[in-house]
Design a protein around this motif. Structure first.
Motif, mmCIF file in Angstrom:
data_model
loop_
_atom_site.group_PDB
_atom_site.id
_atom_site.type_symbol
_atom_site.label_atom_id
_atom_site.label_comp_id
_atom_site.label_asym_id
_atom_site.label_seq_id
_atom_site.Cartn_x
_atom_site.Cartn_y
_atom_site.Cartn_z
ATOM 1 N N ASP A 1 61.430 -1.227 42.676
ATOM 2 C CA ASP A 1 60.577 -1.828 41.589
ATOM 3 C C ASP A 1 61.048 -3.193 41.315
ATOM 4 O O ASP A 1 60.865 -3.590 40.004
ATOM 5 N N ASP A 2 61.206 -4.020 42.065
ATOM 6 C CA ASP A 2 61.648 -5.548 41.846
ATOM 7 C C ASP A 2 60.473 -6.236 41.997
ATOM 8 O O ASP A 2 60.133 -6.740 42.986
ATOM 9 N N TYR A 3 59.419 -6.539 40.904
ATOM 10 C CA TYR A 3 58.313 -7.136 40.864
ATOM 11 C C TYR A 3 58.359 -8.435 39.893
ATOM 12 O O TYR A 3 59.013 -7.858 38.837
ATOM 13 N N ASP A 4 58.253 -9.518 40.096
ATOM 14 C CA ASP A 4 58.516 -10.508 38.848
ATOM 15 C C ASP A 4 57.426 -11.740 39.507
ATOM 16 O O ASP A 4 57.452 -12.461 40.607
ATOM 17 N N TYR A 5 56.428 -11.811 38.480
ATOM 18 C CA TYR A 5 55.256 -12.744 39.017
ATOM 19 C C TYR A 5 55.265 -13.971 38.067
ATOM 20 O O TYR A 5 54.307 -14.829 37.874
ATOM 21 N N SER A 6 56.556 -14.091 37.471
ATOM 22 C CA SER A 6 56.585 -15.322 36.461
ATOM 23 C C SER A 6 56.446 -16.592 37.312
ATOM 24 O O SER A 6 56.886 -16.974 38.392
ATOM 25 N N ILE B 1 49.423 -7.062 43.762
ATOM 26 C CA ILE B 1 49.339 -7.217 42.332
ATOM 27 C C ILE B 1 48.813 -6.000 41.574
ATOM 28 O O ILE B 1 48.463 -6.235 40.356
ATOM 29 N N GLU B 2 48.576 -4.832 42.152
ATOM 30 C CA GLU B 2 48.539 -3.792 41.619
ATOM 31 C C GLU B 2 49.718 -3.260 40.699
ATOM 32 O O GLU B 2 49.819 -2.494 39.856
ATOM 33 N N TYR B 3 51.006 -4.078 41.046
ATOM 34 C CA TYR B 3 52.186 -3.953 40.255
ATOM 35 C C TYR B 3 52.342 -4.877 39.081
ATOM 36 O O TYR B 3 53.398 -5.084 38.444
ATOM 37 N N ALA B 4 51.356 -5.790 38.981
ATOM 38 C CA ALA B 4 51.453 -6.957 38.020
ATOM 39 C C ALA B 4 50.593 -6.766 36.732
ATOM 40 O O ALA B 4 49.584 -6.182 36.789
ATOM 41 N N ASP B 5 50.986 -7.421 35.725
ATOM 42 C CA ASP B 5 50.215 -7.686 34.561
ATOM 43 C C ASP B 5 49.135 -8.854 34.973
ATOM 44 O O ASP B 5 49.582 -10.089 35.210
ATOM 45 N N ARG C 1 48.053 3.410 44.415
ATOM 46 C CA ARG C 1 49.419 3.158 43.956
ATOM 47 C C ARG C 1 49.414 1.810 42.674
ATOM 48 O O ARG C 1 48.381 1.531 42.836
ATOM 49 N N GLY C 2 50.544 1.600 42.207
ATOM 50 C CA GLY C 2 50.322 0.457 41.105
ATOM 51 C C GLY C 2 50.318 1.008 39.782
ATOM 52 O O GLY C 2 50.546 2.166 39.260
ATOM 53 N N ARG C 3 50.169 0.114 38.601
ATOM 54 C CA ARG C 3 50.163 0.270 37.154
ATOM 55 C C ARG C 3 48.829 1.286 36.897
ATOM 56 O O ARG C 3 47.745 1.017 37.779
#
Ligand code: NAD
Length: 313
Positions: free
Chosen positions: A91-96, A124-128, A308-310
Motif C-alpha cells: 500500500d505504498d502510494y505517494d502522489y505528493s 490513480i484509483e489509489y489517490a486522492d 480496485r482502489g479507494r
C-alpha cells in the motif's frame, strides 16, 4: 509494424508497444540475459514505445530495463515511466509533489537517460484526486519545463478515474492516458470512451491485451484481481482455441492492436520468443471465424470487469 500518432503529441508510436513490468520478476523470476535479449528483440521488431514504473518489482524492472538499454541510441525508442505507486503490495502510494520530483530523478538515474517521453501518475484509483490536481500534476509540469519529461499521463483500472481528472485540468496538461484490461477480447468498455478522450485531446495507450495472463494457456497469476467467474470464462475461451489448435494470445494481441482509434497496445513478456511472436502476429490477418467463436464463448462475461482502489473511485 504499423505506427499511429499518439493523441496531440509528436509521437508516432508502434501499434504494439512493450510493457516492461515482467522485467521486474512480477510473473516469474527473470535473468538479466533474458531482459537484454527481450529488449533487443522488441526494438529490432519495430516497437518504439517502452513502458515501465518504479512499482514493478520495487524498481527492479526500471533497473533491468536501464541495463538492457545501455548502448542503444536514445532516439530509437520512447520511454514512459510513472510516479505515485511504489510498493503496491504494501500500500505504498505517494502522489505528493516532493515524492513525485524525487521519483522522476530516481527513474532517470535507473533508466540511464536525461529525459523521459511520458511520465504517468500511476494507478490513480489509489489517490486522492485533489492531490493529483494540486500536487502531482503541477510537480510534473515543472519537471516538463525543466526538460526532464516531455508529456504527462495518468493510468488506472476503473475508467471513471479519467474524467475525474481530465474534467478538472486544462487541455494539454495531460497528454495521454494508460488504460488496462478494458480493451481486450472479454472487455471492450474503453472503446465507448474514445470520443470523450479525443475531445480532451488525449492519446490513448491500451495495455494488457492478454488480460495480465487471463487470455493465455498459462492462465492468470495468483495475484490477479479478476473474479473466479471471469477467470473461468476466460479459461473456456482458452480451451476453445486449444481444441482448434489456435493460440488465444495471438487472437488477443491482434484484436487489441486492430482498433484504428487506439494508437498503441502495451504487451509484456520477459521471454524473447513471446515478443517475437507478438510482433509477427500484429502484421498477420485476424482469423475472423475464430474471433466470432471466441466472442460467443466470452459473451456471458463480456464487460464483466473487476475493480480496485479507494471506495470513492
Ligand atoms: P499482458 O496482458 O501483456 O500479460 C502479460 C503476461 O502475458 C505475461 O505473463 C507474459 O509472459 C504473457 N504473454 C505475453 N505475450 C505472450 C505470448 N505471445 N504468449 C503467451 N503468453 C504471453 O499484461 P501486462 O504485462 O500486465 O501489461 C502489459 C504492460 O502494460 C505492463 O508490462 C505495463 O508496462 C503496462 N501496464 C500498466 C498498468 C498501469 O499503468 N497501471 C497496468 C497494466 C499494464
Amino acid at each position: 509494424m504499423k505506427y499511429r500518432k499518439l493523441g496531440n503529441t509528436d509521437m508516432d508510436v508502434s501499434v504494439l508497444s512493450y510493457g516492461a513490468s515482467p522485467l521486474g520478476s512480477v510473473f516469474r523470476e527473470v535473468r538479466i540475459e533474458d531482459c537484454i535479449e527481450t529488449v533487443r528483440t522488441v526494438l529490432d521488431g519495430g516497437i518504439n514505445l517502452l513502458d515501465v514504473s518504479p512499482a514493478y518489482g520495487e524498481t527492479l524492472a526500471e533497473k533491468n530495463l536501464g541495463i538492457s538499454l545501455k548502448g542503444i541510441a536514445r532516439d530509437r525508442y520512447y520511454l514512459a515511466t510513472k510516479v505515485g505507486s511504489y510498493r503496491p503490495s504494501a500500500d505504498d502510494y505517494d502522489y505528493s509533489a516532493a515524492r513525485t520530483r524525487q521519483s522522476v530523478h530516481d527513474s532517470l538515474e535507473r533508466l540511464g537517460t536525461d529525459y523521459l517521453d511520458i511520465v504517468h501518475c500511476h494507478d490513480i484509483e489509489y489517490a486522492d484526486h485533489n492531490v493529483i490536481v494540486e500536487e502531482t500534476l503541477p510537480a510534473l509540469q515543472a519537471l516538463k519545463e525543466e526538460g526532464k519529461l516531455r508529456y504527462i499521463g495518468i493510468t488506472g483500472l476503473p475508467l471513471k478515474i479519467f474524467p475525474s481528472i481530465l474534467d478538472r485540468v486544462d487541455k494539454g496538461v495531460v497528454s495521454a492516458i494508460l488504460s488496462f484490461c478494458r480493451y481486450e477480447l472479454n472487455d471492450t468498455a474503453l472503446a465507448d470512451m474514445l470520443p470523450y478522450l479525443k475531445e480532451k485531446e488525449v492519446g490513448v495507450i491500451n495495455a494488457s491485451p492478454v488480460g495480465m495472463g487471463l487470455l493465455t494457456e498459462r492462465g492468470a497469476p495468483d495475484w490477479h484481481p479478476a473474479s473466479d467467474e471471469i477467470k473461468e470464462g476466460c479459461r473456456k475461451a482458452v480451451e476453445y482455441c486449444m481444441e482448434r489448435g489456435e493460440s488465444i494470445a495471438k487472437l488477443a494481441v491482434q484484436f487489441a492492436c486492430a482498433h484504428p482509434d487506439i494508437p498503441t497496445t502495451l504487451v509484456g513478456s520477459a521471454n524473447p520468443e513471446n515478443m517475437r511472436n507478438n510482433i509477427a502476429w500484429v502484421d498477420e490477418p485476424i482469423n475472423e471465424e475464430l474471433l466470432a467463436g471466441v466472442m460467443e464463448v466470452l459473451k456471458p462475461i463480456h464487460n464483466n470487469y473487476f475493480t480496485r482502489g479507494r471506495p470513492e473511485h
